[in-house]
Design a protein around this motif. Structure first.
Motif, PDB file in Angstrom:
ATOM      1  N   GLY B 156       7.767   5.945   3.940  1.00  0.00           N
ATOM      2  CA  GLY B 156       8.402   4.642   3.773  1.00  0.00           C
ATOM      3  C   GLY B 156       8.473   4.252   2.315  1.00  0.00           C
ATOM      4  O   GLY B 156       8.207   5.061   1.426  1.00  0.00           O
ATOM      5  N   LYS B 157       8.825   2.980   2.101  1.00  0.00           N
ATOM      6  CA  LYS B 157       8.985   2.493   0.738  1.00  0.00           C
ATOM      7  C   LYS B 157       7.652   1.959   0.232  1.00  0.00           C
ATOM      8  O   LYS B 157       6.951   1.242   0.932  1.00  0.00           O
ATOM      9  CB  LYS B 157      10.037   1.387   0.702  1.00  0.00           C
ATOM     10  N   LEU B 159       5.462  -0.440  -1.390  1.00  0.00           N
ATOM     11  CA  LEU B 159       5.566  -1.852  -1.755  1.00  0.00           C
ATOM     12  C   LEU B 159       4.630  -2.185  -2.909  1.00  0.00           C
ATOM     13  O   LEU B 159       4.993  -2.887  -3.836  1.00  0.00           O
ATOM     14  CB  LEU B 159       5.218  -2.734  -0.557  1.00  0.00           C
ATOM     15  N   LYS B 174       0.490  -0.020  -0.343  1.00  0.00           N
ATOM     16  CA  LYS B 174       1.096  -0.508   0.896  1.00  0.00           C
ATOM     17  C   LYS B 174       2.476   0.102   1.021  1.00  0.00           C
ATOM     18  O   LYS B 174       3.233   0.162   0.060  1.00  0.00           O
ATOM     19  CB  LYS B 174       1.194  -2.048   0.882  1.00  0.00           C
ATOM     20  N   GLU B 176       6.072   0.295   3.411  1.00  0.00           N
ATOM     21  CA  GLU B 176       6.876  -0.272   4.501  1.00  0.00           C
ATOM     22  C   GLU B 176       7.644   0.874   5.145  1.00  0.00           C
ATOM     23  O   GLU B 176       8.443   1.546   4.497  1.00  0.00           O
ATOM     24  CB  GLU B 176       7.839  -1.330   3.970  1.00  0.00           C
ATOM     25  N   THR B 177       7.374   1.116   6.408  1.00  0.00           N
ATOM     26  CA  THR B 177       8.047   2.223   7.081  1.00  0.00           C
ATOM     27  C   THR B 177       9.464   1.831   7.441  1.00  0.00           C
ATOM     28  O   THR B 177       9.854   0.673   7.308  1.00  0.00           O
ATOM     29  CB  THR B 177       7.299   2.627   8.360  1.00  0.00           C
ATOM     30  N   GLY B 180       9.986  -0.999   9.546  1.00  0.00           N
ATOM     31  CA  GLY B 180       9.613  -2.284   8.971  1.00  0.00           C
ATOM     32  C   GLY B 180       8.143  -2.615   9.121  1.00  0.00           C
ATOM     33  O   GLY B 180       7.722  -3.744   8.899  1.00  0.00           O
ATOM     34  N   ILE B 181       7.353  -1.630   9.500  1.00  0.00           N
ATOM     35  CA  ILE B 181       5.907  -1.874   9.638  1.00  0.00           C
ATOM     36  C   ILE B 181       5.239  -1.627   8.293  1.00  0.00           C
ATOM     37  O   ILE B 181       5.578  -0.678   7.587  1.00  0.00           O
ATOM     38  CB  ILE B 181       5.309  -0.924  10.698  1.00  0.00           C
ATOM     39  N   ILE B 182       4.317  -2.519   7.930  1.00  0.00           N
ATOM     40  CA  ILE B 182       3.593  -2.346   6.679  1.00  0.00           C
ATOM     41  C   ILE B 182       2.357  -1.482   6.945  1.00  0.00           C
ATOM     42  O   ILE B 182       1.529  -1.819   7.796  1.00  0.00           O
ATOM     43  CB  ILE B 182       3.141  -3.695   6.096  1.00  0.00           C
ATOM     44  N   LYS B 183       2.233  -0.363   6.230  1.00  0.00           N
ATOM     45  CA  LYS B 183       1.050   0.501   6.387  1.00  0.00           C
ATOM     46  C   LYS B 183       0.196   0.407   5.134  1.00  0.00           C
ATOM     47  O   LYS B 183       0.722   0.484   4.022  1.00  0.00           O
ATOM     48  CB  LYS B 183       1.491   1.962   6.560  1.00  0.00           C
ATOM     49  N   GLU B 184      -1.097   0.227   5.338  1.00  0.00           N
ATOM     50  CA  GLU B 184      -2.009   0.177   4.202  1.00  0.00           C
ATOM     51  C   GLU B 184      -2.659   1.535   4.021  1.00  0.00           C
ATOM     52  O   GLU B 184      -3.139   2.129   4.971  1.00  0.00           O
ATOM     53  CB  GLU B 184      -3.086  -0.887   4.456  1.00  0.00           C
TER      54      GLU B 184
END
Lengths: 469, 607
Positions: B156-157, B159, B174, B176-177, B180-184
């Motif tokens: 993902g992107k 952030l 962090k 963003e997949t 649209g889910i934020i992954k830490e």
């Protein structure tokens, strides 16, 4: 009729579904723990100890240690609620027990609130101190070529009829750590030993005065075979206590491990487990490891535990599962040879297949002597060449050998007669052993001593060759 | 909470019931102490668990809790210089919790939670990252940069990305997949140990670089490739462990993972004593700094022995993914196979060969196939390798047994240890007639290319001799093979009765054995033999052979040659601390002494 149970307090259970030799199958009983110790009383009135081998909602399997004849389905079982524990205290020194830790010297049982599970706990490898204190046994073949160090486990592989007991007793008598006056505390565990053999050890301990610092645990040949499964564990629990709590340097002699393994096989067969090589169970390696690995030195604890197990190789076969699996666990092996014995050489140690894995960390300039390692290497090399020459001489005759081969042949003979051979009460210091080695090596010309460094050669060889100079 | 109960206990095997959605491979906690176990079978509404700790005192009715997780390895900075048990607990933490004896039920994280690492990002916010991409670096030890990678299943992107001191559980990025889910992301990631870590598509590379081990018999005769697999079977006392220790010490890998699986406790203590003091010959840093140790000694629970091998290989793959050459030593795979057998037996499975289950070959193949030289997943492009060296402990030293046989099927190098060599203290006791290397042809060029990796000044000189290296090697092999036949004849008729050319073969083979093949692991000088020293020693002996061949053709008796002082020197020159220079000197002496001998007999030889 039936079993008299008036003297047993607490909950007891009566009735057994099946008796298979020393294995009992019981109906399920609530709250029985895996590995729990039980007391078993058959109609003959004799109490036996037992242990839960498997527990499920449908059945319970119990292993009985002790006399199996007399067991019936009408037998009373008392669950003790704990695993196999023994009381430990320094009162054990100078005492004698049977294989179940009951006193047999006419004195009372050991009383102590400090109890230990006989299975012990594995030593954390990171908490181990790598053993490096040379033990002088006074036996040249061992000190010179198979040096024992404190905290090592070094077994004697023998055969029936060889003097392994005499060798072990001599080691027990003479073992000291260089530069320290302190003597070893001895823990002696006999598994299935003949009465006269056990007597020999006890007399030998008495004679040397070692009995005062010994603990003797005897399971004799006519004692129940299954009891042998707990005997070495009891001995090592005591040894660990003496070493790691009280700070003794302990030498534990376990003999004869072959009898132990046979008991293990017996139980496995009774449980109808899939047999491995020679009918011994597949887990024999792990089981033996839980005994042998209890040797060592531990960070932050005083004392040390050195083990010398003795086993007789069935039919003299080193590849038999018992010596084989033992050799994979122990830190080397001392192998006795019938050939040397029949030629009157005592101790009949065949040094070539023998080995001490911890030798190199215990020897050298500050520990024994700077030439020790080179000398040992060179003796091995020259002796193996000598034996090859001896084989050849059997075919082509001594006259058919080259000069070089004849020299090695002579070396092998002298090596066996002068270096390996010694008296049962002869206690050679490490210096004497190494000087003797040079004396024997001086038979060979210097250019044949390729495993010795030049400077070592300079220092010792010429002195041995021309002692008058 | 998914909780069931115990219904049967037989050794380390515990059967439970009451968790309908339990899955194979799930980690469970058994009993009130929460003993760690793994689900290995599901039969109707019951499931079998192999417990990694002693089970004494458990009873039917005790609770079993499902954790919902598989057996994972914690991967991140802090693995190097450390020693773990078979399920990844640091042994030091176990000492802190229970003293020098291991008690059960202790929980400990693989990676230290309180230690802070200096994290330096290598990507910028806003960039698109995917599985395996390197996003930052941590200096783990003086010479090892630990690359922090995006877990293989995340993309993902970017952030946010941090910089500075963090622990392994602090969030450092962090993402963003696409959904649209934020992954830490943290510096630590977890990976199920029984699954091979993914590599770049079509990322398996050919094996063309040798692993330089500094052991002559291996490097010259039976080399292993980086990314290859080697088996070293031998009975007890033949030197398996010492050979593995030597490889762990001197091989030119970036990272070494050493698994002590069901072996002696004192041997692990030895590694822990030696490695911090020994220096890597290439970097001059303590060997321990590049080493990860896994210790599950023979008296520790059998089931954890089975797991230890997988923990080790997962850690090896993780460092491979950073672009490092990793070598993994497993001592001994037989104990691992026996653990499989023991668990299979308790499950009542049908045994096939010597009590081993039918799936033993699959397990062995799966393990050795995790070796390889690969293009790692993600950006930037990088190549890493895992080389596996597995010790095998055949019962009775007899190689005709399932573990040895199946291991040889899936490895490319066979170092056969020979008890007769070991008895005469010829170490490494690798039998030169029985061993083989399938990689030899591809990688010997690489061995030659590695000359003077250690000694830059000799580089040009080497270029001129290296082309002959293969010729020397083949000649040496030929002499050793023929000499073995001659020896068996000599054993019947005596050496003296042989013609001189055959006695020369015996002499040269003796020189090769004593002066070249035999290498003392505990000699300060000879424990590590750099490639040019190995090659030059070989050249010295083979050149000597050719010269003597010419000399005896002129009817000079071989006994005179055998008595030359230089013969003993050839055998000993490997111990000379001047290394290469000393060998060149002896080569010169050999030539002079032979010429002198020829002069004495008034013959002319061209040598």
């Amino acid at each position: 009729m039936g079993v008299d149970v008036r003297d047993i307090s607490g909950l007891i259970y009566r009735g057994i579904r099946e008796v298979k030799g020393s294995i009992l199958v019981l109906d399920p009983i609530p709250n029985v723990l895996y590995d729990e110790v039980v007391r078993v009383r058959a109609p003959d009135g004799i109490d036996r100890l037992g242990r839960v081998l498997e527990v499920s909602k449908d059945y319970i399997i119990v292993q009985v240690f002790g006399e199996e004849s007399g067991l019936q389905t009408d037998t009373v079982i008392k669950f003790t609620g704990s695993t196999f524990e023994i009381p430990v205290s320094d009162d054990v020194l100078g005492r004698m027990f049977n294989g179940r830790f009951e006193p047999i010297d006419g004195m009372g049982p050991i009383a102590s609130r400090d109890k230990r599970d006989i299975n012990g706990e594995p030593i954390n490898p990171k908490a181990r101190i790598h053993p490096n204190n040379f033990i002088q046994t006074g036996i040249s073949a061992i000190d010179g070529m198979l040096s024992l160090v404190r905290g090592q486990k070094l077994p004697i592989f023998s055969e029936s009829g060889l003097p392994h007991n005499r060798v072990a007793a001599q080691i027990a008598r003479q073992a000291t750590v260089l530069g320290e006056e302190e003597e070893f505390a001895l823990v002696f565990a006999a598994m299935g030993l003949k009465n006269d053999e056990a007597r020999f050890f006890i007399d030998s301990f008495k004679l040397s005065g070692a009995i005062e610092r010994s603990v003797v645990i005897l399971n004799l040949a006519d004692d129940p075979a299954i009891e042998r499964l707990v005997t070495p564990r009891i001995a090592l629990t005591i040894a660990e206590y003496l070493a790691f709590e009280l700070g003794y340097h302990v030498l534990a002699i376990l003999t004869d491990m072959t009898n132990y393994c046979e008991a293990l096989r017996e139980v496995s067969a009774a449980r109808e487990e899939i047999p491995g090589r020679g009918g011994y169970p597949g887990y024999m390696y792990s089981d033996l490891a839980t005994i042998y690995e209890r040797a060592g030195i531990v960070r932050g604890k005083p004392g040390s535990l050195t083990q010398m197990p003795i086993l007789t190789m069935p039919a003299g076969d080193k590849r038999h599962p018992i010596p084989d699996l033992t050799g994979y666990i122990t830190e080397g092996q001392i192998i006795l040879s019938r050939d040397l014995d029949s030629r009157g050489i005592y101790p009949p140690i065949n040094v070539l297949p023998s080995l001490s894995r911890l030798m190199r960390s215990g020897i050298g300039p500050d520990k024994t002597r700077d030439d020790h390692k080179d000398v040992a290497d060179q003796l091995y090399d020259a002796y193996s060449r000598g034996l090859k020459a001896r084989d050849l001489a059997r075919i082509v005759g001594e006259m058919g050998l080259s000069d070089r081969e004849r020299l090695f042949l002579k070396f092998a003979d002298v090596f066996e007669r002068k270096f390996v051979n010694q008296g049962e009460y002869e206690n050679r210091s490490i210096d004497e052993t190494l000087d003797l080695a040079w004396e024997v090596l001086s038979i060979l010309p210097p250019e044949e001593l390729v495993r010795v460094k030049e400077e070592t050669l300079e220092k010792y060889y010429y002195k041995a060759k021309h002692p008058e100079a | 909470m998914r909780e069931g109960e115990v219904i049967r206990i037989a050794g380390t095997l515990v059967v439970g019931t009451g968790i309908p959605d339990i899955t194979i491979g799930e980690v469970v906690e058994v009993g009130s102490e929460g003993l760690i176990g793994e689900v290995i079978r599901i039969i109707e509404d019951t499931f079998a668990v192999q417990v990694y700790e002693p089970t004494s005192g458990l009873k039917p009715g005790d609770p079993i809790k499902g954790t919902g997780k598989r057996l994972v390895a914690e991967l991140g900075p802090g693995l190097l210089e450390n020693i773990f048990d078979g399920v990844g607990r640091p042994l030091e933490d176990l000492i802190k919790a229970s003293g020098p004896f291991i008690k059960r039920g202790i929980k400990a994280y693989t990676l230290p939670r309180d230690k802070k690492w200096e994290f330096k990002p290598t990507v910028k916010e806003g960039e698109y990252v995917s599985g395996g991409d390197i996003i930052g670096e941590v200096q783990e030890t003086v010479n090892t940069v630990h690359k922090i990678m995006v877990p293989p299943d995340v993309s993902g992107k970017l952030l946010e990305i941090a910089e500075g001191e963090y622990t392994v559980t602090d969030v450092i990025a962090k993402i963003e997949t696409e959904e649209g889910i934020i992954k830490e992301l943290t510096m630590m990631q977890e990976w199920p140990v029984r699954v091979a870590r993914p590599i770049a598509p079509d990322g398996r590379l050919s094996l063309d670089t040798p692993l330089i081990t500094g052991q002559r018999v291996i490097d010259v005769f039976f080399p292993v490739a980086k990314g290859g697999a080697a088996a070293i079977p031998g009975g007890f006392g033949t030197g398996k462990t010492i050979t593995l220790h030597q490889l762990a010490k001197w091989s030119d890998a970036d990272i070494v993972v050493y698994i002590g699986c069901g072996e002696r406790g004192n041997e692990m203590a030895e590694v822990l004593t030696d490695f911090p003091e020994l220096k890597d010959p290439r970097t001059g840093r303590p060997l321990m700094e590049r080493t990860v140790l896994i210790a599950n000694t023979s008296n520790m629970p059998v089931s954890a022995r089975e797991a230890s091998v997988y923990i080790g290989i997962t850690i090896a793959e993780y460092y491979r993914d950073m672009g490092y050459d990793v070598s993994l030593m497993a001592d001994s795979t037989s104990r691992w196979a026996e653990a499989i057998r023991e668990i299979s037996g308790r499950l009542g499975e049908m045994p096939v060969e010597r009590g081993f289950p039918a799936y033993l070959p699959d397990k062995i193949a799966e393990f050795y196939e995790r070796a390889g030289r690969v293009k790692a997943l993600g950006k930037p492009e990088r190549v890493g390798s895992v080389t596996i060296v597995g010790a095998v402990s055949p019962p009775g030293g007899d190689f005709n047994e399932p573990v040895t046989i199946h291991t040889l099927r899936f490895t490319g190098v066979f170092w056969a240890l020979d008890p007769d060599l070991a008895y005469s203290r010829h170490f490494p006791a690798i039998n030169w007639l029985k061993s083989y290397s399938l990689y030899a042809n591809q990688i010997l060029g690489g061995f030659v290319g590695s000359f003077s990796m250690y000694r830059q000044e000799l580089f040009n000189w080497w270029k001129s001799v290296q082309s002959d290296f293969n010729v020397y090697r083949d000649k040496a092999m030929e002499i050793l093979t023929t000499a073995a036949e001659v020896e068996s004849i000599a054993r019947i008729i005596g050496e003296k009765s042989l013609p001189d050319d055959q006695r020369l073969l015996l002499l040269t083979s003796e020189l090769l054995k004593e002066g070249f093949l035999r290498q003392n692991a505990f000699d300060e000088v000879d424990t590590f033999s750099e490639p040019e020293k190995s090659a030059l020693l070989l050249k010295l002996i083979i050149d000597f052979h050719h010269m003597v061949e010419k000399v005896i053709k002129k009817r000079i008796p071989i006994d005179r040659v055998i008595d030359l002082p230089v013969v003993a020197k050839i055998k000993r020159v490997k111990f000379d601390p001047r290394r290469v220079e000393a060998i060149l000197e002896v080569a010169q002496e050999a030539r002079e002494e032979l010429l002198k001998l020829a002069e004495e007999y008034r013959v002319e030889v061209e040598i």
